[in-house]
Design a protein around this motif. Structure first.
Motif, short mmCIF file in Angstrom:
data_model
loop_
_atom_site.label_atom_id
_atom_site.label_comp_id
_atom_site.label_asym_id
_atom_site.label_seq_id
_atom_site.Cartn_x
_atom_site.Cartn_y
_atom_site.Cartn_z
N LYS A 143 0.80 -1.22 0.00
CA LYS A 143 0.00 0.00 0.00
C LYS A 143 0.84 1.28 0.00
N PRO A 144 1.89 1.41 0.84
CA PRO A 144 2.69 2.65 0.82
C PRO A 144 3.29 2.94 -0.56
N LYS B 204 2.38 5.98 -3.19
CA LYS B 204 3.46 6.82 -3.68
C LYS B 204 3.43 6.94 -5.20
N HIS B 205 3.07 5.84 -5.88
CA HIS B 205 3.06 5.82 -7.35
C HIS B 205 1.65 5.93 -7.92
N ASN B 206 0.74 6.51 -7.13
CA ASN B 206 -0.63 6.78 -7.59
C ASN B 206 -1.33 5.53 -8.13
N ALA C 116 5.26 0.21 -8.36
CA ALA C 116 5.45 -0.19 -6.97
C ALA C 116 6.33 -1.43 -6.87
N ILE C 117 6.09 -2.41 -7.75
CA ILE C 117 6.89 -3.64 -7.76
C ILE C 117 8.34 -3.33 -8.14
N ARG C 118 8.52 -2.44 -9.13
CA ARG C 118 9.88 -2.09 -9.56
C ARG C 118 10.67 -1.44 -8.42
N GLU C 119 9.99 -0.59 -7.64
CA GLU C 119 10.68 0.06 -6.52
C GLU C 119 11.15 -0.97 -5.50
#
Length: 480
Positions: free
Chosen positions: A18-19, A23-25, A31-34
């Motif tokens: 969720k965070p 962060k990536h709207n 999100a997975i890449r981060e």
């Protein structure tokens, strides 16, 4: 090259993402890449370190009341962020998400760049949000000073929520508010660190004596050594940051409590409306009497008269505004009168004869005498162009006074010593009746005049007093 894969994850894993999703709207791929980019690295920002939760809690508790150094604050939060409250809010929430502090920060404001007021609300674990509240408040105050200073108006701490209200103010008020709400220990810690050996010794002595050490100003101690009644007004004025005459009575009583309790001069001070109850453990009657006189004179210097009563381990000081108003009325009449010195002296005699109109307590007479003695000297000084007082001039004034009030007296000047003898005082004596209160008032008028002329330079030695059963009064005035 982009590789497309289909993966299946349960709802619990989605919650953990969720965070990053916020962060990536909502962009799931981003999100997975981060998370993949951070794989094998610390989950914290580069300038952060992991720490045991219990140790962190202890550290945050220990720094409570201490402000962060400006250089550390600037590294922690970019001062430029103050130019946009919205960007500051986003940056803070992002930062604490990365640190996994589970803190939510919300700003409410009327203008993004130059707000007239800001309401900050923080939610999370109490020890964490207390620290963050202090950091944010310091940041807001520090970085708003040059444009529109923001003063901390209120801080509400309810369960796991802290609300801080800031509003436009002056630099001084803004800075003071930060110390009041979040920097109560800042000056103390800086003082200890500046002289660690000194404070270590002081604390050790207090502990070894079970806090029976007394810490007073050097001037106070000097007065004690000189066998004078110490006022101790310098400590009061330093705390109040204004002359003692300008301190309101309510504030004055609180300052007396703070100064006398923390200095350990007395054990405890209780404030009952406008009265003081002093608890002490002194055994010497002389010591108790000196403490009583010190407090009475201190309050009198503040412009208020108190009636002191003593018991074994208590001194009760009762405020007497009725007496104070009567004394002030008499003195004001003297000061505002356009009559000559002789006429004012006659007024003084009339007042002495009519002192029975004032409540029958020694304190009122003492205060009246000192004030009128000072007033008479001021009038004589003005009429005769006196610039500097010496023993000869002082002797001349009282020779005039004594001749007018029919007091049989003698003066003997010997260098810097002046012997003053009163053989008969017609004011205090009426027939065979001797009025000790009128005598006391006259004596205090003399002391008031002496203090006005020479201040603390003059030493007054009382050898004999009619009121003590002697046949005459005899005092010696000595100048250094």
């Amino acid at each position: 090259m982009i590789v497309t894969k289909h993966i299946s994850i349960d709802k619990e894993c989605v919650e953990k993402l969720k965070p990053q999703l916020e962060k990536h709207n909502g962009n799931f791929s981003a999100a997975i890449r981060e998370i993949i980019d951070r794989n094998g690295k610390s989950v914290f920002p580069n300038n952060s370190s992991a720490i045991d939760a219990s140790l962190l809690k202890w550290m945050l508790t220990e720094v409570d009341g201490i402000l962060i150094p400006d250089n550390v604050m600037d590294e922690l939060l970019d001062p430029i962020l103050i130019n946009s409250i919205r960007k500051l809010e986003n940056c803070l929430n992002c930062r604490f998400r990365e640190l996994e502090w589970n803190i939510e920060i919300e700003f409410k404001y009327d203008n993004d760049t130059l707000p007239s007021g800001v309401l900050m609300e923080l939610r999370g674990e109490s020890h964490k949000i207390r620290t963050v509240a202090r950091i944010l408040s310091q940041y807001m105050v520090k970085n708003s000073l040059e444009k529109i200073p923001l003063e901390i108006m209120s801080v509400f701490n309810i369960n796991e929520c802290i609300r801080i209200e800031l509003a436009r103010s002056t630099k001084k008020e803004a800075t003071n508010s930060l110390l009041t709400f979040f920097g109560c220990m800042d000056e103390v810690i800086k003082g200890i660190k500046s002289r660690p050996a000194f404070w270590k010794a002081i604390v050790k002595r207090h502990l070894l004596s079970n806090y029976n050490m007394v810490t007073v100003h050097r001037n106070f101690f000097e007065d004690l050594l000189s066998n004078n009644i110490p006022l101790g007004e310098i400590s009061i004025e330093n705390l109040a940051k204004k002359p003692i005459q300008e301190i309101p009575l309510k504030e004055m009583l609180l300052l007396i409590k703070e100064v006398y309790e923390t200095s350990r001069v007395i054990d405890k001070v209780e404030i009952d409306n406008e009265n003081l109850i002093i608890f002490h453990s002194y055994r010497s009657n002389e010591a108790i009497e000196k403490i009583k006189k010190t407090l009475v004179l201190l309050l009198e210097a503040n412009g208020h008269l108190f009636d002191p009563k003593t018991t074994a381990n208590m001194i009760v000081l009762t405020h007497r505004p009725d007496v104070g108003m009567k004394v002030n009325e008499i003195v004001d009449n003297l000061k505002t009168s356009k009559t000559s010195f002789d006429q004012e002296l006659l007024m003084f005699m009339t007042f002495l004869k009519g002192l029975r109109n004032i409540p029958d307590i020694p304190l009122s007479f003492t205060a009246l005498g000192r004030k009128i003695g000072t007033s008479l000297m001021q009038e004589y000084e003005k009429e005769n162009g006196i610039r500097n007082w010496d023993l000869e001039t002082f002797k001349t004034v009282f020779e005039i006074i004594n001749s007018k009030i029919h007091t049989e007296s003698e003066w003997k000047l010997d260098g810097k010593n002046l012997l003053y003898t009163i053989r008969k005082c017609h004011i205090a004596t009426e027939g065979n009746k001797f009025d000790k209160y009128v005598c006391n008032t006259s004596r205090e008028a003399f002391k008031g005049a002496l203090n006005y002329a020479f201040g603390n330079k003059a030493e007054l030695e009382i050898k004999k007093l009619i009121s003590h059963g002697d046949k005459l009064c005899e005092v010696v005035i000595r100048l250094p």
